[in-house]
Design a protein around this motif. Structure first.
Motif: not given
Length: 115
Positions: A50-60
């Motif tokens: 789908g098109t919904q989501g969240k992304t988290v990086t290594s620095d939060g």
């Protein structure tokens, strides 16, 4: 036999939503291609993303939406059974994503871990 994942990628060159008729036609093309793999006894699973989501990086740092800064879209995947990478790659022939100018199929082996 081993499992391999085909990851379907493209670039978001056209944001135009397809008509219901166009969507039905595209879905039939995908069903026919996947059905051909299933008829060989090599189908394991598939899903579209789908098109919904969240992304988290290594620095939060958290951003809404997958690949917020990129134009590339990972649209879905299929898991297939094959004897080796070459056989799995051959199953990607005729994949509907390849009809798009920026369409790509990435074929990767699936590593199984006993936990």
């Amino acid at each position: 036999m081993n499992e391999f994942m085909m990851i379907f990628r493209t670039e978001d060159a056209d944001n135009k939503a397809p008509t219901p008729e166009e969507m039905q036609e595209v879905m039939q093309i995908w069903q026919d291609w996947i059905g051909g793999i299933a008829a060989q006894g090599k189908f394991v699973a598939t899903n579209a993303l789908g098109t919904q989501g969240k992304t988290v990086t290594s620095d939060g740092v958290i951003t809404d939406g997958p690949y917020a800064e990129l134009k590339e879209i990972v649209g879905g995947y299929i898991i297939v059974k094959a004897n080796d990478l070459d056989e799995a790659f051959k199953l990607s022939e005729g994949c509907p994503i390849l009809s798009l100018p920026t369409g790509r199929v990435e074929v990767r082996d699936v590593m199984v871990f006993d936990m």
